[in-house]
Enzyme design. Structure first.
Site, short mmCIF file in Angstrom:
data_model
loop_
_atom_site.label_atom_id
_atom_site.label_comp_id
_atom_site.label_asym_id
_atom_site.label_seq_id
_atom_site.Cartn_x
_atom_site.Cartn_y
_atom_site.Cartn_z
N SER A 188 0.55 -5.98 12.63
CA SER A 188 1.95 -5.93 13.02
C SER A 188 2.15 -6.62 14.38
O SER A 188 1.89 -7.82 14.51
CB SER A 188 2.43 -4.47 13.03
N ASP A 293 5.91 -6.02 1.80
CA ASP A 293 6.22 -5.69 3.20
C ASP A 293 7.68 -6.03 3.49
O ASP A 293 8.07 -7.19 3.53
CB ASP A 293 5.30 -6.47 4.14
N HIS A 324 3.79 -2.46 4.52
CA HIS A 324 3.25 -2.74 5.85
C HIS A 324 1.98 -1.90 6.06
O HIS A 324 1.98 -0.91 6.81
CB HIS A 324 4.33 -2.39 6.88
#
Length: 630
Positions: A188, A293, A324
């Site tokens: 991320s 995602d 995610h």
């Protein structure tokens, strides 16, 4: 003399990287004592003054490294994770934070990297980005301060930056124990920083492993002129909360002013666009992303990958069905093995063949993986499909033949893409739907699609959405569920050695799957006012047609034989886009509207009857309009 040098080199290699007997299975072995490893913090001078206190900012780099190589004068490489989350939000599926003893010495290092790799002759360096945890400065959400925070540490590891034993004052210290070879990893925000540092071309960065990373912050907050309804300052303030000693109000104000309320691309976004210097990337890339995602959307890996490919960067990719999620939590053993070989090859120089295997590994169904020699898949070519009007308003077919006519719909900002797709056989005044009918063979879409829409609005502002839907029964990972495709259990598995306050054991995860009648697998959005340029929105003239081309999310998806592929065109996609400034009625010129799909092999033959026998219901949850990085 030459013989003695050869003996020394052989000895060093045997100490640092013990290998198995077979050359095909060479790996570094866990020969060093983890519990007795050196744990320390170095504050590295970034050369910036983000908090405007008149002093250069220092960022904290927490280090754990085996003591034996240092005692023997042997240098070792570094695996680095630079993050803003070590105090505010945590890392990994269990949201681990850094911990320290009473003297401020680092004790608990989040994730398994230190437990697994330190005994194998690596140093682990976890960097607090500027303005977060114990670092000085302020967060700037992917901008120069963030990237320089991590780059400065790479420079320090290579003797090009100043490091100190304290946050202020202290003694100068060097990384004489380091080879200077660095691999960056993270998920991320952390992955995003790895991308950003790689884009600087910094010497010493040998490889990066970005997991669900951003390649351009514009595409995280905006999409072809459309806005997602939230801005970077909120994220900056969140990560700065763990560092109460900094005054970042001025830096936060710059974020607010830079991220303009419209979707124009300008200097603020350019400074956070790692695609602008792809030729600078010299590090190899092992990339992972979830095709489901909806946080860091898949356009990020698609556009980054394309730039890397154009510049000949050595690379591999994993694409899962998750949202995610880190590969450690959906394919744990295989991921650890892959990471081990990857870092051994690029940081220790072991010839284990990892770079010669298949380029892409893709999850087709829950826990069912296939390898591809490339991504996009080999034999992929762009095929143009066009919408054709049917007997019912707003419903029709999608074929490769030329089209004609027009169709109309009215934007309804309370409806989402799941609402549009839920009843594909029903007429709706709020979207257009065009289907292939049942396919006579599989259709694989591999890459990034584009759509060109010619639309006439009745307002001076308007935003458009386009989604691709696979209609037909399937079992997929529940990527819109709370675990985004995984369930977390109570048992643990251990990956590496343990030390007091720092163990390598993590809760077992299993697949969370769901049966669906359809799946939205790609989408894209645009502001029609940016039809001419993403840099400048223009007022629209009501009643005048405008043509705009925009991208849909990158994917590698197979629409199976017997399923139907549908294109939906709508206005505001609730749950993604911010509220429109006006409610727009559109007339779409079908002859000048087309969808370009990256299709693998020959396109299948389409069915003739597209008005019946379409399964109802997506089985998906409504999307969260306040998605943030994590």
């Amino acid at each position: 003399m030459r013989a003695s040098v050869a003996v020394v080199l052989a000895l060093l290699f045997s100490v640092v990287t013990p290998i198995a007997a077979s050359a095909a299975t060479q790996v570094s072995e866990p020969v060093y004592d983890f519990a007795g490893a050196i744990r320390e913090t170095v504050w590295v001078n970034t050369g910036l003054d983000g908090d405007a206190d008149g002093q250069p900012d220092r960022v904290a780099a927490d280090i754990v490294r085996p003591k034996e190589p240092a005692a023997q004068g042997i240098k070792i490489p570094v695996i680095m994770d630079a993050s803003p989350y070590y105090a505010c939000c945590g890392r990994g599926n269990e949201s681990e934070l850094k911990t320290y003893d009473s003297a401020g010495r680092p004790v608990g290092f989040p994730l398994f990297y230190d437990n697994y790799f330190v005994p194998r002759g690596y140093a682990i360096v976890l960097v607090d980005l500027a303005g977060t945890n114990r670092s000085q400065g302020c967060a700037d959400v992917g901008g120069p301060s963030d990237v320089t925070s991590a780059k400065a540490v790479v420079d320090w590891l290579n003797g090009r930056a100043q490091g100190y034993t304290a946050k202020t004052g202290g003694s100068a210290t060097t990384a004489g124990w380091s080879t200077g070879k660095v691999g960056m990893i993270g998920k991320s925000y952390d992955a995003t920083i790895a991308n950003g540092v790689a884009a600087t071309g910094v010497d010493g960065l040998k490889t990066i492993v970005p997991i669900a990373g951003i390649s351009s912050w514009y595409n995280y907050y905006r999409s072809d002129g459309a806005t997602f309804g939230f801005n970077p300052v909120g994220l900056a303030q969140t990560v700065e909360r763990g560092n109460s000693g900094q005054n970042c109000s001025a830096a936060n104000q710059k974020l607010t002013q830079g991220a303009t309320s419209n979707g124009d691309y300008g200097p603020f976004w350019s400074a956070r666009d790692y695609l602008s210097t792809p030729g600078s990337v010299r590090a190899s890339v092992l990339l992972s992303h979830g095709l489901g995602d909806l946080n860091v959307q898949t356009i990020h890996f698609g556009q980054w990958w394309d730039r890397l490919a154009a510049n000949g960067v050595e690379r591999k990719i994993w694409l899962s069905q998750t949202g995610h999620v880190d590969p450690f939590d959906y394919r744990r053993a295989q991921w650890v093995d892959t990471l081990h070989k990857w870092f051994d090859h690029y940081l220790l120089g072991i010839d284990n063949g990892i770079e010669r295997g298949p380029m892409a590994s893709i999850e087709r169904a829950p826990d069912q993986w296939v390898d591809q020699s490339s991504w996009p898949a080999a034999n992929t070519a762009g095929v143009t499909y066009r919408p054709h009007a049917g007997t019912s308003a707003g419903l029709g077919s999608l074929t490769t033949a030329p089209s004609s006519g027009a169709a109309a719909f009215t934007d309804s900002p309370r409806l989402s893409e799941t609402d549009w797709a839920a009843q594909p056989s029903s007429v709706s005044a709020n979207r257009l739907l065009y289907s292939t009918g049942k396919l006579d063979r599989d259709l694989q879409i591999s890459g990034t699609s584009t759509i060109t829409v010619t639309a006439t609005p009745n307002t001076s502002t308007a935003q458009l959405s386009a989604v691709l839907v696979d209609y037909g029964p399937a079992t997929i990972r529940n990527y819109t569920g709370s675990g985004e495709g995984i369930k977390t259990g109570t048992g643990e598995t251990c990956w590496g050695a343990n030390a007091p306050g720092d163990n390598g054991c993590y809760r077992v995860t299993t697949t969370d799957s769901v049966n669906v009648g359809s799946e939205i697998f790609s989408r894209g959005w645009a502001d029609l006012g940016n039809y001419r340029s993403l840099s400048k929105e223009e007022p629209l003239t009501p009643g005048k047609p405008y043509t705009m081309t925009f991208r849909l999310a990158s994917t590698d998806h197979v629409v199976p034989k017997g399923h139907q592929l549908a294109l939906i065109i709508g206005g505001t996609d609730a749950g993604f886009l911010g509220q429109p400034r006006a409610t727009t009625k559109f007339s779409v010129d079908l002859a000048k509207t087309s969808l370009n799909l990256p299709v693998v092999g020959a396109a299948p033959t389409f069915g003739l009857d597209v008005s019946v026998d379409l399964p109802l219901g997506l089985g998906h949850l409504r999307l969260n309009p306040e998605i943030r990085l994590g």
